[in-house]
Write a protein that holds these residues in place. Sequence first.
Motif, PDB file in Angstrom:
ATOM      1  N   ALA A  14       0.834  -1.197   0.000  1.00  0.00           N
ATOM      2  CA  ALA A  14       0.000   0.000   0.000  1.00  0.00           C
ATOM      3  C   ALA A  14       0.870   1.249   0.000  1.00  0.00           C
ATOM      4  CB  ALA A  14      -0.913   0.000   1.221  1.00  0.00           C
ATOM      5  N   ALA A  15       0.245   2.368  -0.305  1.00  0.00           N
ATOM      6  CA  ALA A  15       0.964   3.638  -0.286  1.00  0.00           C
ATOM      7  C   ALA A  15       1.481   3.919   1.117  1.00  0.00           C
ATOM      8  CB  ALA A  15       0.035   4.752  -0.757  1.00  0.00           C
ATOM      9  N   ALA A  16       2.619   4.574   1.183  1.00  0.00           N
ATOM     10  CA  ALA A  16       3.235   4.874   2.475  1.00  0.00           C
ATOM     11  C   ALA A  16       2.345   5.805   3.287  1.00  0.00           C
ATOM     12  CB  ALA A  16       4.605   5.515   2.261  1.00  0.00           C
ATOM     13  N   PRO A  17       2.165   5.532   4.595  1.00  0.00           N
ATOM     14  CA  PRO A  17       1.427   6.466   5.447  1.00  0.00           C
ATOM     15  C   PRO A  17       2.062   7.852   5.367  1.00  0.00           C
ATOM     16  CG  PRO A  17       1.880   4.420   6.618  1.00  0.00           C
ATOM     17  CD  PRO A  17       2.663   4.376   5.348  1.00  0.00           C
ATOM     18  N   SER A  18       1.253   8.870   5.396  1.00  0.00           N
ATOM     19  CA  SER A  18       1.772  10.228   5.236  1.00  0.00           C
ATOM     20  C   SER A  18       2.749  10.575   6.347  1.00  0.00           C
ATOM     21  CB  SER A  18       0.629  11.242   5.223  1.00  0.00           C
ATOM     22  OG  SER A  18      -0.069  11.216   6.455  1.00  0.00           O
ATOM     23  N   TYR A  19       3.798  11.279   5.993  1.00  0.00           N
ATOM     24  CA  TYR A  19       4.780  11.739   6.971  1.00  0.00           C
ATOM     25  C   TYR A  19       5.441  12.989   6.426  1.00  0.00           C
ATOM     26  CZ  TYR A  19       8.684  11.954  10.197  1.00  0.00           C
ATOM     27  OH  TYR A  19       9.586  12.379  11.143  1.00  0.00           O
ATOM     28  N   LEU A  20       5.422  14.065   7.204  1.00  0.00           N
ATOM     29  CA  LEU A  20       6.070  15.310   6.817  1.00  0.00           C
ATOM     30  C   LEU A  20       7.375  15.435   7.591  1.00  0.00           C
ATOM     31  CD1 LEU A  20       2.971  17.719   6.787  1.00  0.00           C
ATOM     32  CD2 LEU A  20       4.113  16.629   4.840  1.00  0.00           C
ATOM     33  N   PRO A  21       8.518  15.339   6.924  1.00  0.00           N
ATOM     34  CA  PRO A  21       9.816  15.340   7.611  1.00  0.00           C
ATOM     35  C   PRO A  21      10.077  16.638   8.360  1.00  0.00           C
ATOM     36  CG  PRO A  21      10.043  14.587   5.342  1.00  0.00           C
ATOM     37  CD  PRO A  21       8.670  15.156   5.469  1.00  0.00           C
ATOM     38  N   GLN A  22      10.712  16.493   9.529  1.00  0.00           N
ATOM     39  CA  GLN A  22      11.140  17.659  10.292  1.00  0.00           C
ATOM     40  C   GLN A  22      12.495  18.159   9.796  1.00  0.00           C
ATOM     41  OE1 GLN A  22      10.888  17.233  14.576  1.00  0.00           O
ATOM     42  NE2 GLN A  22       9.322  15.655  14.404  1.00  0.00           N
ATOM     43  N   ALA A  23      13.328  17.205   9.385  1.00  0.00           N
ATOM     44  CA  ALA A  23      14.679  17.552   8.909  1.00  0.00           C
ATOM     45  C   ALA A  23      15.093  16.494   7.893  1.00  0.00           C
ATOM     46  CB  ALA A  23      15.655  17.647  10.085  1.00  0.00           C
ATOM     47  N   ASP A  24      16.211  15.800   8.153  1.00  0.00           N
ATOM     48  CA  ASP A  24      16.730  14.813   7.200  1.00  0.00           C
ATOM     49  C   ASP A  24      16.509  13.382   7.677  1.00  0.00           C
ATOM     50  OD1 ASP A  24      18.455  14.813   9.328  1.00  0.00           O
ATOM     51  OD2 ASP A  24      20.290  14.970   8.114  1.00  0.00           O
ATOM     52  N   GLU A  25      15.461  13.160   8.519  1.00  0.00           N
ATOM     53  CA  GLU A  25      15.282  11.833   9.100  1.00  0.00           C
ATOM     54  C   GLU A  25      14.944  10.766   8.062  1.00  0.00           C
ATOM     55  OE1 GLU A  25      11.362  14.053  10.209  1.00  0.00           O
ATOM     56  OE2 GLU A  25      13.476  14.519   9.846  1.00  0.00           O
ATOM     57  N   VAL A  26      14.251  11.128   6.994  1.00  0.00           N
ATOM     58  CA  VAL A  26      13.923  10.146   5.956  1.00  0.00           C
ATOM     59  C   VAL A  26      15.200   9.671   5.261  1.00  0.00           C
ATOM     60  CG1 VAL A  26      12.795   9.831   3.719  1.00  0.00           C
ATOM     61  CG2 VAL A  26      11.563  10.947   5.594  1.00  0.00           C
ATOM     62  N   LEU A 184       5.010  23.561  10.582  1.00  0.00           N
ATOM     63  CA  LEU A 184       4.935  22.173  10.139  1.00  0.00           C
ATOM     64  C   LEU A 184       3.939  21.388  10.983  1.00  0.00           C
ATOM     65  CD1 LEU A 184       5.894  19.797   8.445  1.00  0.00           C
ATOM     66  CD2 LEU A 184       7.794  19.490  10.060  1.00  0.00           C
ATOM     67  N   GLU A 185       3.928  21.635  12.288  1.00  0.00           N
ATOM     68  CA  GLU A 185       2.997  20.909  13.158  1.00  0.00           C
ATOM     69  C   GLU A 185       1.552  21.216  12.777  1.00  0.00           C
ATOM     70  OE1 GLU A 185       2.888  19.486  17.750  1.00  0.00           O
ATOM     71  OE2 GLU A 185       3.429  21.585  17.400  1.00  0.00           O
ATOM     72  N   ALA A 186       1.264  22.473  12.440  1.00  0.00           N
ATOM     73  CA  ALA A 186      -0.090  22.826  12.008  1.00  0.00           C
ATOM     74  C   ALA A 186      -0.452  22.090  10.723  1.00  0.00           C
ATOM     75  CB  ALA A 186      -0.200  24.339  11.816  1.00  0.00           C
ATOM     76  N   ARG A 187       0.493  21.963   9.803  1.00  0.00           N
ATOM     77  CA  ARG A 187       0.237  21.213   8.567  1.00  0.00           C
ATOM     78  C   ARG A 187      -0.067  19.749   8.871  1.00  0.00           C
ATOM     79  NH1 ARG A 187       5.141  21.609   4.767  1.00  0.00           N
ATOM     80  NH2 ARG A 187       3.805  20.196   3.548  1.00  0.00           N
ATOM     81  N   ILE A 188       0.675  19.182   9.823  1.00  0.00           N
ATOM     82  CA  ILE A 188       0.459  17.788  10.191  1.00  0.00           C
ATOM     83  C   ILE A 188      -0.929  17.617  10.805  1.00  0.00           C
ATOM     84  CG2 ILE A 188       1.200  15.949  11.760  1.00  0.00           C
ATOM     85  CD1 ILE A 188       4.069  17.043  11.420  1.00  0.00           C
ATOM     86  N   VAL A 189      -1.279  18.493  11.728  1.00  0.00           N
ATOM     87  CA  VAL A 189      -2.583  18.405  12.388  1.00  0.00           C
ATOM     88  C   VAL A 189      -3.706  18.521  11.368  1.00  0.00           C
ATOM     89  CG1 VAL A 189      -4.134  19.537  14.035  1.00  0.00           C
ATOM     90  CG2 VAL A 189      -1.712  19.246  14.602  1.00  0.00           C
ATOM     91  N   GLN A 190      -3.586  19.459  10.461  1.00  0.00           N
ATOM     92  CA  GLN A 190      -4.617  19.644   9.439  1.00  0.00           C
ATOM     93  C   GLN A 190      -4.702  18.418   8.527  1.00  0.00           C
ATOM     94  OE1 GLN A 190      -3.856  22.704   6.574  1.00  0.00           O
ATOM     95  NE2 GLN A 190      -5.973  22.761   5.832  1.00  0.00           N
ATOM     96  N   SER A 191      -3.545  17.919   8.084  1.00  0.00           N
ATOM     97  CA  SER A 191      -3.512  16.775   7.173  1.00  0.00           C
ATOM     98  C   SER A 191      -4.097  15.521   7.809  1.00  0.00           C
ATOM     99  CB  SER A 191      -2.073  16.512   6.728  1.00  0.00           C
ATOM    100  OG  SER A 191      -1.967  15.323   5.986  1.00  0.00           O
ATOM    101  N   GLU A 192      -3.800  15.305   9.096  1.00  0.00           N
ATOM    102  CA  GLU A 192      -4.224  14.078   9.770  1.00  0.00           C
ATOM    103  C   GLU A 192      -5.675  14.118  10.217  1.00  0.00           C
ATOM    104  OE1 GLU A 192      -2.469  11.169  10.456  1.00  0.00           O
ATOM    105  OE2 GLU A 192      -1.004  11.969   9.047  1.00  0.00           O
ATOM    106  N   SER A 193      -6.254  15.302  10.333  1.00  0.00           N
ATOM    107  CA  SER A 193      -7.591  15.413  10.912  1.00  0.00           C
ATOM    108  C   SER A 193      -8.655  15.918   9.955  1.00  0.00           C
ATOM    109  CB  SER A 193      -7.555  16.353  12.116  1.00  0.00           C
ATOM    110  OG  SER A 193      -7.297  17.694  11.699  1.00  0.00           O
TER     111      SER A 193
END
Length: 273
Positions: A14-26, A184-193
């Motif tokens: 399946a498609a990868a669960p959404s994740y917005l990187p904070q830095a270079d962790e990916v 970025l946190e606001a983008r994550i909250v909006q995207s997930e909810s």
Amino acid sequence: MRTSPLHAVAPITAAAPSYLPQADEVSLFEQTFAAHLPLLLKGPTGCGKTRLVEHMAARLGRPLITVSGHDDLGAADLTGRFLIEGGDTVWVDGPLTRAVRSGAIFYLDEVVEARKDITVVLHPLADDRRQLPLDRSGELLDAAPGFMLVLSYNPGYQHLLKGLKPSTRQRFVALSLGYPEPQLEARIVQSESGCSVEVAQQLVRLAQALRRLTDHDLEETASTRLLVMAARLQAGGMVLAQAARAAVIEALSDDAQTLAALAEVQDAVLGRH
């Protein structure tokens, strides 16, 4: 004595669960995987450690086996044990053994909550040997291609008796994650909810205010996960103040005085309605 069949672990397609990187962790995760090295994720509760692992397993096309650490989790729970089935003695692989045999990513969340004897089986997998000794069955397994060992824990939450030993920590590539920057946190909250941009920004402002508190003995502070929960309640029709009280404030403490103080912070940020 007979050996039970291997547990089938299908690759993630399946498609990868959404994740917005904070830095270079990916990129770090990908390079660690390519170099056949183990990874240690450090960070507070609800900052995205588990989501990162889920995202990367799908991105790399590897099956993922996840175990949550707890006080009763020991080496045998990870490796397997002999059981009696139909009068026969059967060896049943544990989740770590299944991951080693099948070349899966094995993720042990909150490793320091588990019993100390798990290091006996983790250490040889976390160095150049990449082997799993199964003392009870007499096997010595070489990790299949694609196997990766990932551990996580929250250094800020653990007391001295539950820290990670240097002999374990120094076997791993380490990655520290924190709560994302506000935008970025606001983008994550909006995207997930599915909430509005304005609601996501309001919840992030609340989290920032709660995280600045130093005069209350909170074991944990407002996590991104809690913000997403509150946003989902609001998106489902609940008043934002009610959603934040139920999903964020009440999750942080059971003490009445502390809850009252946290509620005052919420009122100052979100208002009473």
